[in-house]
Design an enzyme around this catalytic site. Structure first.
Site, PDB file in Angstrom:
ATOM      1  N   GLU A   1       0.841  -1.040   0.103  1.00 29.14           N
ATOM      2  CA  GLU A   1      -0.012   0.159   0.070  1.00 29.14           C
ATOM      3  C   GLU A   1       0.890   1.185   0.121  1.00 29.14           C
ATOM      4  O   GLU A   1       1.713   1.508   0.863  1.00 29.14           O
ATOM      5  CB  GLU A   1      -0.867  -0.019   1.409  1.00 29.14           C
ATOM      6  CG  GLU A   1      -1.908   1.407   1.015  1.00 29.14           C
ATOM      7  CD  GLU A   1      -2.358   1.791   2.469  1.00 29.14           C
ATOM      8  OE1 GLU A   1      -1.839   1.506   3.485  1.00 29.14           O
ATOM      9  OE2 GLU A   1      -3.502   2.176   2.441  1.00 29.14           O
TER      10      GLU A   1
ATOM     11  N   ARG B   1      -4.399   9.413   1.982  1.00 26.69           N
ATOM     12  CA  ARG B   1      -5.310   9.664   3.045  1.00 26.69           C
ATOM     13  C   ARG B   1      -5.702  11.266   3.555  1.00 26.69           C
ATOM     14  O   ARG B   1      -4.786  11.932   3.469  1.00 26.69           O
ATOM     15  CB  ARG B   1      -4.989   8.978   4.127  1.00 26.69           C
ATOM     16  CG  ARG B   1      -5.847   9.048   5.455  1.00 26.69           C
ATOM     17  CD  ARG B   1      -7.221   8.174   5.342  1.00 26.69           C
ATOM     18  NE  ARG B   1      -6.972   6.818   5.113  1.00 26.69           N
ATOM     19  CZ  ARG B   1      -7.655   5.964   4.256  1.00 26.69           C
ATOM     20  NH1 ARG B   1      -8.250   6.727   3.283  1.00 26.69           N
ATOM     21  NH2 ARG B   1      -7.442   4.864   3.970  1.00 26.69           N
TER      22      ARG B   1
ATOM     23  N   GLN C   1      -1.123  -1.968  15.021  1.00 27.46           N
ATOM     24  CA  GLN C   1      -0.677  -2.509  13.770  1.00 27.46           C
ATOM     25  C   GLN C   1       0.477  -3.878  14.364  1.00 27.46           C
ATOM     26  O   GLN C   1       1.577  -3.205  14.884  1.00 27.46           O
ATOM     27  CB  GLN C   1      -0.083  -1.885  12.678  1.00 27.46           C
ATOM     28  CG  GLN C   1      -0.159  -2.307  11.440  1.00 27.46           C
ATOM     29  CD  GLN C   1       0.105  -1.121  10.420  1.00 27.46           C
ATOM     30  OE1 GLN C   1       1.065  -0.765  10.221  1.00 27.46           O
ATOM     31  NE2 GLN C   1      -0.811  -0.702   9.798  1.00 27.46           N
TER      32      GLN C   1
ATOM     33  N   SER D   1       2.361 -16.697  26.611  1.00 32.06           N
ATOM     34  CA  SER D   1       1.483 -17.968  26.359  1.00 32.06           C
ATOM     35  C   SER D   1       1.184 -18.088  24.831  1.00 32.06           C
ATOM     36  O   SER D   1       1.047 -19.355  24.559  1.00 32.06           O
ATOM     37  CB  SER D   1       0.041 -17.762  27.199  1.00 32.06           C
ATOM     38  OG  SER D   1       0.294 -18.050  28.543  1.00 32.06           O
TER      39      SER D   1
ATOM     40  N   THR E   1      -5.729 -15.224  33.235  1.00 35.67           N
ATOM     41  CA  THR E   1      -4.600 -14.670  33.876  1.00 35.67           C
ATOM     42  C   THR E   1      -5.129 -13.437  34.608  1.00 35.67           C
ATOM     43  O   THR E   1      -6.342 -13.007  34.721  1.00 35.67           O
ATOM     44  CB  THR E   1      -3.249 -14.325  33.497  1.00 35.67           C
ATOM     45  OG1 THR E   1      -2.311 -14.009  34.106  1.00 35.67           O
ATOM     46  CG2 THR E   1      -3.336 -13.413  32.203  1.00 35.67           C
TER      47      THR E   1
ATOM     48  N   LYS F   1      -8.877 -14.737  37.187  1.00 36.15           N
ATOM     49  CA  LYS F   1      -9.128 -15.995  37.435  1.00 36.15           C
ATOM     50  C   LYS F   1     -10.204 -16.244  38.290  1.00 36.15           C
ATOM     51  O   LYS F   1     -10.844 -17.440  38.243  1.00 36.15           O
ATOM     52  CB  LYS F   1      -7.564 -16.636  38.271  1.00 36.15           C
ATOM     53  CG  LYS F   1      -6.517 -16.549  37.239  1.00 36.15           C
ATOM     54  CD  LYS F   1      -5.486 -17.187  38.269  1.00 36.15           C
ATOM     55  CE  LYS F   1      -4.175 -17.288  37.018  1.00 36.15           C
ATOM     56  NZ  LYS F   1      -2.917 -17.563  37.617  1.00 36.15           N
TER      57      LYS F   1
ATOM     58  N   ASP G   1      -2.343 -24.011  37.451  1.00 35.91           N
ATOM     59  CA  ASP G   1      -1.134 -23.541  38.162  1.00 35.91           C
ATOM     60  C   ASP G   1      -0.663 -24.612  39.275  1.00 35.91           C
ATOM     61  O   ASP G   1       0.527 -24.709  39.279  1.00 35.91           O
ATOM     62  CB  ASP G   1      -1.599 -22.213  38.867  1.00 35.91           C
ATOM     63  CG  ASP G   1      -1.804 -21.057  38.034  1.00 35.91           C
ATOM     64  OD1 ASP G   1      -1.130 -21.082  37.002  1.00 35.91           O
ATOM     65  OD2 ASP G   1      -2.567 -20.190  38.148  1.00 35.91           O
TER      66      ASP G   1
ATOM     67  N   THR H   1       1.426  -9.611  55.168  1.00 31.68           N
ATOM     68  CA  THR H   1       0.254  -9.167  55.892  1.00 31.68           C
ATOM     69  C   THR H   1       0.028 -10.420  56.627  1.00 31.68           C
ATOM     70  O   THR H   1      -0.564 -11.613  56.125  1.00 31.68           O
ATOM     71  CB  THR H   1      -0.695  -8.814  54.953  1.00 31.68           C
ATOM     72  OG1 THR H   1      -0.078  -7.862  53.883  1.00 31.68           O
ATOM     73  CG2 THR H   1      -1.835  -8.089  55.461  1.00 31.68           C
TER      74      THR H   1
HETATM   75  P1  NAP Z   1      -0.562 -11.745  44.537  1.00 29.85           P
HETATM   76  O1  NAP Z   1      -1.650 -12.445  44.609  1.00 29.85           O
HETATM   77  O2  NAP Z   1      -0.477 -10.221  44.377  1.00 29.85           O
HETATM   78  O3  NAP Z   1       0.277 -11.996  46.030  1.00 29.85           O
HETATM   79  C1  NAP Z   1       1.568 -11.443  46.003  1.00 29.85           C
HETATM   80  C2  NAP Z   1       2.355 -11.951  47.221  1.00 29.85           C
HETATM   81  O4  NAP Z   1       3.536 -11.378  47.433  1.00 29.85           O
HETATM   82  C3  NAP Z   1       1.469 -11.422  48.550  1.00 29.85           C
HETATM   83  O5  NAP Z   1       1.606 -12.614  49.666  1.00 29.85           O
HETATM   84  C4  NAP Z   1       2.273 -10.252  49.053  1.00 29.85           C
HETATM   85  O6  NAP Z   1       2.243 -10.181  50.546  1.00 29.85           O
HETATM   86  C5  NAP Z   1       3.702 -10.673  48.564  1.00 29.85           C
HETATM   87  N1  NAP Z   1       4.464  -9.341  48.280  1.00 29.85           N
HETATM   88  C6  NAP Z   1       4.583  -8.734  47.312  1.00 29.85           C
HETATM   89  N2  NAP Z   1       5.455  -7.899  47.542  1.00 29.85           N
HETATM   90  C7  NAP Z   1       5.956  -8.020  48.674  1.00 29.85           C
HETATM   91  C8  NAP Z   1       7.073  -7.241  49.415  1.00 29.85           C
HETATM   92  N3  NAP Z   1       7.760  -6.189  48.966  1.00 29.85           N
HETATM   93  N4  NAP Z   1       7.342  -7.809  50.816  1.00 29.85           N
HETATM   94  C9  NAP Z   1       6.791  -9.051  51.056  1.00 29.85           C
HETATM   95  N5  NAP Z   1       5.702  -9.754  50.722  1.00 29.85           N
HETATM   96  C10 NAP Z   1       5.605  -9.096  49.305  1.00 29.85           C
HETATM   97  O7  NAP Z   1       0.309 -12.235  43.235  1.00 29.85           O
HETATM   98  P2  NAP Z   1       0.352 -13.545  42.800  1.00 29.85           P
HETATM   99  O8  NAP Z   1      -0.632 -13.876  41.735  1.00 29.85           O
HETATM  100  O9  NAP Z   1       0.333 -14.795  43.835  1.00 29.85           O
HETATM  101  O10 NAP Z   1       1.831 -13.984  42.107  1.00 29.85           O
HETATM  102  C11 NAP Z   1       2.988 -13.886  42.698  1.00 29.85           C
HETATM  103  C12 NAP Z   1       4.228 -14.110  41.904  1.00 29.85           C
HETATM  104  O11 NAP Z   1       4.053 -15.533  41.407  1.00 29.85           O
HETATM  105  C13 NAP Z   1       4.178 -13.263  40.779  1.00 29.85           C
HETATM  106  O12 NAP Z   1       4.822 -11.965  40.914  1.00 29.85           O
HETATM  107  C14 NAP Z   1       4.952 -13.960  39.789  1.00 29.85           C
HETATM  108  O13 NAP Z   1       6.220 -13.538  39.752  1.00 29.85           O
HETATM  109  C15 NAP Z   1       4.696 -15.499  40.187  1.00 29.85           C
HETATM  110  N6  NAP Z   1       3.965 -16.367  39.175  1.00 29.85           N
HETATM  111  C16 NAP Z   1       4.415 -17.317  38.660  1.00 29.85           C
HETATM  112  C17 NAP Z   1       4.001 -18.142  37.719  1.00 29.85           C
HETATM  113  C18 NAP Z   1       4.693 -19.236  37.119  1.00 29.85           C
HETATM  114  O14 NAP Z   1       3.977 -20.110  36.129  1.00 29.85           O
HETATM  115  N7  NAP Z   1       5.863 -19.512  37.392  1.00 29.85           N
HETATM  116  C19 NAP Z   1       2.800 -17.852  37.593  1.00 29.85           C
HETATM  117  C20 NAP Z   1       1.961 -16.786  38.090  1.00 29.85           C
HETATM  118  C21 NAP Z   1       2.788 -15.792  38.881  1.00 29.85           C
HETATM  119  P3  NAP Z   1       1.146  -9.278  51.167  1.00 29.85           P
HETATM  120  O15 NAP Z   1      -0.059 -10.335  51.439  1.00 29.85           O
HETATM  121  O16 NAP Z   1       1.611  -8.863  52.314  1.00 29.85           O
HETATM  122  O17 NAP Z   1       0.664  -8.334  50.097  1.00 29.85           O
END
Ligand code: NAP
Length: 522
Positions: free
Chosen positions: A33, A69, A221, A255, A305, A309, A350, A403
């Site tokens: 184009e 255009r 795009q 994915s 994701t 979820k 998971d 927490t």
């Molecule tokens: P989430 O629901 O947001 O949970 C995050 C967790 O991390 C909570 O327990 C949080 O604690 C803690 N956290 C975050 N920042 C922190 C800090 N600075 N100090 C202390 N604790 C901290 O997240 P999620 O979905 O469980 O995912 C967690 C991680 O899993 C992702 O970041 C990713 O790297 C990994 N992941 C891996 C796969 C895989 O297939 N390998 C798939 C998905 C995710 P609080 O409760 O205190 O906030």
């Protein structure tokens, strides 16, 4: 006739156009184009010179579309209508196969007569009459399509609008589904990206692709390489079954690359898409309702994701679908299957991905997890899935979380112990799992567990996979511990999904290689 991958030549001058023509042909363009509104000092003579260059350039001859255009419809340099029509009529004389003109400007008797006369003097050339909306959906796309058809029945209507949400794309899909003949319909913007990819399945006359990001002429795009290598363009047809990852954001999801490469290797007519569903439960529900109301779209399965979820599980429950017991216990689904009869099923791969990563690295079976002492750091979504899977297998778990209330609640629900993060200094588990985001890019110098707590007889599993080798894993190796990286879990959950999507086991080595070939540090 199949949808043509059309590459714009968006150059300021002849030399730049020459370079772009060469690159577009080499990349695999199916139509070129020429966007004449990008040319500085535009004259019909300059356009004829570029067309001669295109006709004489090396390689396969390609059909040529010439567009100049209007600025109000997205043109770059605001040339007057008279010059724009001069350019288009000159292009037809020089052998252009298609010209594109704004349908609203075709109401002008003068423009219309001049274009019709030029078309009548060219035996094969066709007119594309286009309408763009850069803000939002058309009020009534069906009426607009009909209107263009009545204005000039031989024209190919082109209707392009900005999708502000993926749910806006369904107007475009419906129009393609309900009309025959040649027409070009797709959506701009990140929410509209999917419409550019499935334009071929829905038989749009063409879809646009750039050679690289620098030469893209519209928001959203894709490049020719992305179409061909990532989104299986060459093998997509009307029968292609669709899959995709629903999330927000999804632009950097691995994915699509992992599933599409395995679909290709398994020689199945399936295509996996990034499905950006912004918003919460309402938007998710509307998206799923839209999909299920259109069986002809051919969606058969989804990965789900963040942040959907839980919405996915609730949706399948509300539709009385099947829910895998552990997904119910986890309270989240990362996979939905949609049967031909509209029956839904929800799964959570998971936990399976995590358990497979652990058992395969340690060379044990799931039953060997019975009684294993495990420390899980974190109490979010991933921790929950892992805790559910490991308690189901009989492991003895202590949850550590920043927490306290959240960690304690998860521990109570699954019959585990709980301890605050400070107690990690007395860590004494055989398997230690980081299920927090600590250590993830860009905070790669952070670790959730002090290095002096790591011991030789431990296995340390970090769910973070960006980067693949986190500081925690480096320090665990230095301490002599066994390590499991987050990629193993990612691949494990993707492999379990692939099996649900196809009934076949994927080549997990190919999955790993595909992930490794992508730049994880986006
Ligand atoms: P989430 O629901 O947001 O949970 C995050 C967790 O991390 C909570 O327990 C949080 O604690 C803690 N956290 C975050 N920042 C922190 C800090 N600075 N100090 C202390 N604790 C901290 O997240 P999620 O979905 O469980 O995912 C967690 C991680 O899993 C992702 O970041 C990713 O790297 C990994 N992941 C891996 C796969 C895989 O297939 N390998 C798939 C998905 C995710 P609080 O409760 O205190 O906030």
């Amino acid at each position: 006739m199949h949808t043509k991958l059309t590459v714009p030549i968006a150059a300021n001058d002849f030399d730049m156009a020459k370079e772009q023509i060469k690159a577009a042909k080499a990349a695999g363009a199916e139509i070129l184009e020429l966007r004449a509104d990008y040319l500085e000092n535009l004259t019909p003579i300059l356009v004829k010179k570029i067309i001669a260059e295109i006709k004489n350039s090396a390689g396969r001859p390609l059909p040529l579309l010439v567009t100049c255009r209007d600025k109000q419809q997205g043109g770059i340099i605001g040339y007057p209508d008279r010059l724009r029509v001069d350019v288009l009529t000159a292009a037809l004389k020089a052998g252009a196969d298609f010209i594109d003109f704004e349908y609203e400007k075709f109401f002008s008797v003068e423009n219309q007569e001049r274009i019709k006369v030029a078309l009548s003097q060219s035996s094969k050339a066709m007119l594309i009459l286009s309408a763009h909306n850069f803000e939002t959906k058309f009020d009534n796309i069906v009426k607009l399509h009909r209107h263009i058809g009545t204005l000039y029945s031989a024209a190919i209507p082109k209707l392009v609008y900005t999708a502000n949400h993926i749910n806006d794309c369904f107007d475009a899909f419906d129009l393609l589904h309900s009309t025959g003949g040649e027409r070009i319909v797709f959506c701009m913007g990140s929410a509209g990206l999917v419409s550019r990819i499935i334009a071929k399945k829905l038989n749009s006359f063409l879809t646009f692709a750039s050679v690289d990001d620098k030469t893209a002429t519209a928001p959203g795009q894709l490049t020719v390489e992305q179409f061909k290598k990532l989104y299986r363009y060459d093998s997509t047809n009307a029968d292609t079954e669709l899959y995709g990852v629903i999330g927000s954001p999804v632009a950097h999801s691995l994915s699509p690359a992992v599933h599409n490469v395995c679909f290709a290797e398994a020689k199945v007519n399936k295509l996996y898409l990034p499905l950006l569903v912004e918003g919460g439960k309402d938007e998710f529900d509307r998206f799923m309702d839209n999909i299920l109301a259109r069986e002809w779209l051919g969606f058969a399965g989804f990965s789900v994701t963040i942040p959907h979820k839980q919405n996915a599980l609730d949706y399948v429950r509300e539709k009385h679908g099947f829910i895998e017991p552990l997904a119910e216990k986890i309270g989240a689904a990362n996979t939905i299957l949609s049967g031909a009869d509209g029956q839904l099923a929800a799964y959570n791969t998971d936990y399976a991905g995590a358990l497979d990563a652990i058992t395969s690295t340690l060379g044990i079976s799931r039953s060997d997890l019975n009684g294993l002492s495990v420390a899980v750091v974190g109490a979010g979504g991933v921790a929950r899935a892992i805790v559910a899977g490991l308690t189901d297998a009989g492991a003895k778990i202590c949850i550590y979380n920043r927490t306290v209330k959240k960690g304690q609640k998860l521990a109570d629900e699954f019959g585990c112990d709980f301890a605050p993060l400070g107690d990690l200094s007395r860590l004494d588990a055989k398997l230690v799992i980081n299920a927090t985001s600590i250590g993830m890019h860009p905070d790669i110098d952070a670790t959730p567990i002090p290095h002096w707590c790591l011991k030789k007889d431990m296995t340390v599993f970090d769910t973070v996979y960006n980067p693949a080798e986190t500081l925690l894993l480096k320090q665990a190796k230095e301490a002599g511990a066994k390590t499991i990286d987050g990629l193993s879990m990612f691949i494990g959950q993707a492999a379990a999904q692939f099996k649900l999507f196809t009934g076949k086991k994927p080549d997990t080595e190919l999955m790993r290689k595909t992930v490794a070939s992508y730049d994880l540090l986006w």
